[in-house]
Design a protein around this motif. Sequence first.
Motif, PDB file in Angstrom:
ATOM      1  N   ARG A 143       0.822  -1.214   0.000  1.00 39.02           N
ATOM      2  CA  ARG A 143       0.000   0.000   0.000  1.00 39.02           C
ATOM      3  C   ARG A 143       0.853   1.261   0.000  1.00 39.02           C
ATOM      4  N   ASP A 177      -4.585   1.893  -2.698  1.00 35.37           N
ATOM      5  CA  ASP A 177      -3.855   2.928  -1.987  1.00 35.37           C
ATOM      6  C   ASP A 177      -4.817   3.840  -1.225  1.00 35.37           C
ATOM      7  N   THR A 178      -4.279   4.695  -0.357  1.00 32.43           N
ATOM      8  CA  THR A 178      -5.106   5.416   0.605  1.00 32.43           C
ATOM      9  C   THR A 178      -4.697   6.879   0.673  1.00 32.43           C
TER      10      THR A 178
END
Length: 460
Positions: A143, A177-178
């Motif tokens: 991530r 992803d964040t």
Amino acid sequence: MTGFDLAELLAERGAERYELHSRYLNHQLPRMLHTIGFDKAYERAEGAYFWDREGRDYLDMLAGFGVMGLGRHHPVVRQALHDVLDAQLPDLTRFDCQPLPGLLAERLLGHAPHLDRVFFGNSGTEAVETALKFARYATGRPRVLYCTHAFHGLTTGSLSVNGETGFRDGFAPLLPDTAIEMGDLAALERELRRGDVAAFVVEPVQGKGVHPTPPGFLRAAQEALHRHKALLIADEVQTGLGRTGDFFAYQHEDGVEPDLVCVAKALSGGYVPVGATLGKDWIFKKVYSSMDRVLVHSASFGANAQAMAAGLAVLAVMADEKLVANARHTGELLRSRLAGLIDRYELLHDVRGRGLMIGIEFGRPTSLGLRSRWTMLQAARKGLFAQMVVVPLLQRHRILTQVSGDHLEVIKLIPPLIIGEREVDRFMAAFTAVMDDAHNGGGLMWHFGRTLARQALSVR
């Protein structure tokens, strides 16, 4: 010799430019340009200026979205490209090691002495893709964190860390992803505690809206990332190579040493596309861990001789002409003069940025007459007032600028790094005239605003 004659072809068909684009390329681009009155026919360009077919000059405050850091057709870069073509180098054999990539890597790394190696691709989005892949492989984690409203490119990997939904819509599924708010260290720490974060990618100055990272944020983020065995990626595609008054924008903050740095745009000299990802030795050695993995990440046109020659020439010009210092000095002059207008114009709310990357933000006025017009535009589509300013800057004053993102009331100035006081004076005179017109009820300007509002409402 073949029968191909480029000058003859352009003379015969150059006037069809908008028709050809409408028929064979992105048909919405000429439509948009016609709508806002940007459908010019530029015939020549040099330095910070264009000329149309009538010989009128236009000041370029956009620099090809930051590509033209040296302005257009710098003679040193042109000569380097002539020289490398005349040298007839055995380019792109893929089974040798040419000198130019190593020389350009050496000189780039001289500006980031904590980094050790470079991968050359062909664009900014490729530089970001490289950083994402290398971070994931080096850490063994999936991530990547990024900031809301970020822009890192439009290929699938870089799009996954793009904070603008308008670019992402319809292209899912993307990578897992964040996003976090820029400056939110608590959110960063919370995500890092999950143990699956490879890296955090950030623009030291966000291109969308021109927002510098808060003081101390990059240093604190770096410390948090390293505590959790994650990497800091600095996206310097637009901010790098002197744009903000330091060679890299992360260098404005003491103690910040990203693990990977992405550059492109201005490194090309405006001629040959090039992107570069600078990184630490251990990261590269983990990715290229054996001879079996020698081509695990590569690019067909990466490190080609023309691109490398252009990059070397760009770095030489920057040093010879002291363009980093000029960006710092001229940028501060322009920013301070614009900031001095805030108390004069109620529609002007903020001026921010670093070096020659400046955002001019407009906002809700206080007087009743202006407030009603502002409300009309906002009801149709946020960002229309900024477009109302951009259009007369071009149409009446022959200055090319841009709105700094969809639904933003912000104009972004990213001119070539070669501009000086003369160009600052010209821009200030034009901007002041446009703002006077807007505040004095200029009929033509607000009429155009109503036209834009009707068009925005018609496409909902």
